[in-house]
Write an enzyme that holds these catalytic residues in place. Structure first.
Site, PDB file in Angstrom:
ATOM      1  N   HIS A 195       0.822  -1.211   0.000  1.00 45.84           N
ATOM      2  CA  HIS A 195       0.000   0.000   0.000  1.00 45.84           C
ATOM      3  C   HIS A 195       0.856   1.261   0.000  1.00 45.84           C
ATOM      4  CE1 HIS A 195       0.615   0.939   4.344  1.00 45.84           C
ATOM      5  NE2 HIS A 195       0.666  -0.365   4.489  1.00 45.84           N
ATOM      6  N   CYS A 234       2.805  -5.443   6.634  1.00 49.54           N
ATOM      7  CA  CYS A 234       2.509  -5.121   5.243  1.00 49.54           C
ATOM      8  C   CYS A 234       3.661  -4.317   4.643  1.00 49.54           C
ATOM      9  CB  CYS A 234       1.205  -4.355   5.136  1.00 49.54           C
ATOM     10  SG  CYS A 234      -0.248  -5.394   5.431  1.00 49.54           S
TER      11      CYS A 234
END
Length: 581
Positions: A471, A490
């Site tokens: 992201h 992440c």
């Protein structure tokens, strides 16, 4: 003429006997006949102390197909080229810690290296059978992708999952030895054992673009290591960086020359008195520092001294683990893929084998490691909402909200109860004490799209249900750090919006201008990426860059070693994961 069932049976029996006679005749011309049921026992009797075979049925059929030829040595006992090639492939594995899973490989390497001089012809043939048997173990491990299970146990069962995910195929194609037997026997009848060995080695070797540069670097380090013990720089103590004692100059020249950073024609004579570092020696030191992710000052400081003092046999061991971790890649890479090296914290966008772009990333910290994975990019989410993982909500955000009741609204957070549509928001004051705990999963914290959203302007969904993804991020300044293992698991991408543009360049409906318009709306939008893009999250502390230079990185996740437990790959408890950013 009317055919009865008796006529039909006789005709079929005649056809069967004719085909069997033809096969027998063809085989008798290709190989000497031996009693097949006891041939293997007779051959193994030539080596009374021989270990047991693991694949006796396969061995019988392979040697029969090869006309009972030897596979690994000629009649004079000289190793074939294929045998030497296998030994070269096994060399890195011999430097790994002696765990039980490597016993067969060590045995295989020992038999390949052991001379057959002094052995009878029968014993030499028996040894050939055993080598082939252990080679089948090696092939079986690779066909089953056994070697990526070590890192799976360290992180979590998600790693390199082989199951398909919805419409997405499995990233790996696992198989058994028996699945290949028909093609193997045909190949051995038509060709030679040496060619079969080369073909099966090629078929099971990791992708050549990543494998062979590391293997060549390994061979160069082996040569450098063979020249003698590794010289060690003494502690710097109160040494002036620009004016070192002569002993430092001499050791630096030896180290940098053997490492290839100072080529031979640049080697200087030893200074007879205290003197500044020579410019060429300083440039060689800069090259070494750049290869080890150190500030390229050209001066000898303590971090540089520590890296320089790592013995070559230790570097070879670490390099061997990186070669082992290449087993996490599928044998056939997708035409379009993102390659992320978590140790280097870089992402590459690769199309048809060519690197089109590269950008920096932030990966999981030591407590929340980003796992090694082979995944698919299932979709992009423009202007994504962020459903905050419960533990992050409870430990990071709610304490701030309780001290400042306006904090949640100022950062575009909303407390939501349940997953029904439309969402039901709840005020902070009505939140129970056990909210965001496993005992009360009814509540979630959601952040709207905007400049505060921790997922930034785009989220890259991957083919797993454990909320591991790539992201964007509003915290761009963090990418200026050299060491970027900072997230909760992440992967944050520096140029995420540009990456989205690259991924959608073959999608006419999403031009650069249309993407910009969508981002300005702040409305969440899912977009499919075609053609399909694979995402390989790998971990290499040693790798060869595009210029052919061997690079080294810090082992932030401690994967350049096997765990201490003697009977399994890893015994450490799995770390807890807090996914979300």
């Amino acid at each position: 003429m009317r055919l009865t069932s008796v006529h039909i049976c006789k005709t079929l029996r005649l056809l069967f006997m004719t085909s069997m006679l033809a096969l027998t005749s063809a085989w008798s011309q290709a190989a000497p006949l031996e009693p097949h049921h006891n041939w293997l026992l007779q051959r193994l009797a030539g080596w009374p102390d021989a270990p047991a075979l693991h694949h006796p049925q396969l061995i019988r059929q392979l040697y029969q197909a090869a006309g009972y030829s030897r596979f690994w040595r000629d009649a004079a006992g000289v190793p074939t080229g294929a045998a030497r090639h296998l030994q070269q492939q096994l060399a890195p594995w011999q430097l790994l810690a002696p765990i039980p899973a490597l016993d067969n490989l060590r045995q295989l390497n020992h038999w390949l290296s052991d001379s057959t001089r002094g052995h009878s012809a029968d014993e030499a043939y028996a040894r050939d059978l055993l080598i082939t048997d252990r080679y089948l173990d090696w092939l079986s491990d690779r066909y089953r992708y056994r070697w990526n299970t070590f890192d799976r146990d360290q992180d979590q069962t998600l790693l390199n999952q082989a199951n398909s995910w919805g419409q997405w195929p499995a990233p790996f194609s696992r198989s058994r030895l028996e699945d290949h037997l028909t093609s193997w026997t045909l190949q051995l009848r038509q060709g030679s054992p040496a060619q079969w060995i080369r073909d099966t080695l090629t078929e099971t070797t990791p992708p050549s673009a990543y494998y062979w540069p590391l293997r060549q670097a390994f061979a160069r380090l082996q040569q450098a290591n063979a020249t003698g013990p590794w010289p060690t720089l003494p502690p710097l103590l109160h040494q002036n960086h620009n004016q070192l004692d002569p002993i430092y100059h001499e050791i630096l020249r030896l180290q940098l020359s053997r490492l290839g950073d100072l080529v031979e024609d640049e080697t200087l004579t030893s200074p007879k008195q205290r003197a500044p570092l020579n410019e060429r020696l300083s440039q060689a030191l800069k090259r070494f520092q750049q290869r080890h992710q150190l500030p390229p000052s050209g001066q000898l400081d303590e971090p540089t001294r520590q890296w320089l003092n790592v013995p070559l046999n230790e570097k070879l061991r670490r390099l061997a683990h990186n070669i082992r971790r290449l087993e996490h890649l599928p044998r056939q890479l997708n035409n379009h893929y993102l390659m992320i090296n978590m140790a280097d914290q870089q992402l590459q966008w690769v199309v048809n084998g060519q690197t089109r772009a590269q950008t920096r990333v932030i990966v999981g910290n030591r407590q929340h490691r980003t796992p090694i994975m082979a995944q698919w990019l299932t979709s992009l989410i423009l202007n994504p909402l962020w459903n905050v993982p419960p533990e992050i909500a409870r430990t990071n955000i709610m304490p701030l909200a309780k001290r400042n009741p306006s904090y949640l609204a100022s950062r575009d957070y909303t407390i939501i109860e349940g997953w029904s549509q439309p969402p039901r928001s709840r005020p902070l004051a009505s939140l129970p004490e056990d909210a965001f705990t496993p005992d009360n999963p009814r509540y979630r914290l959601q952040q709207q799209a905007g400049r505060f959203n921790q997922l930034g302007r785009v989220k890259f969904r991957l083919s797993n249900r454990q909320a591991i993804y790539l992201h964007d991020t509003p915290a761009k300044s963090l990418f200026n750090r050299t060491q970027r293992a900072l997230s909760h698991g992440c992967v944050r991408v520096e140029n995420a919006q540009q990456l989205a543009t690259w991924l959608l360049e073959d999608t006419p409906a999403w031009s650069r201008e249309q993407l910009q318009q969508q981002w300005q709306t702040k409305e969440e939008r899912y977009v499919q990426v075609r053609p399909k893009v694979a995402v390989y999250l790998m971990y290499w502390t040693a790798f060869v860059d595009a210029q052919g230079i061997l690079q080294w990185r810090e082992d932030i996740y401690g994967k350049d070693r096997f765990e201490a437990h003697p009977t399994q790959f890893a015994s450490n408890p799995k770390p807890s994961y807090h996914r979300g950013h």
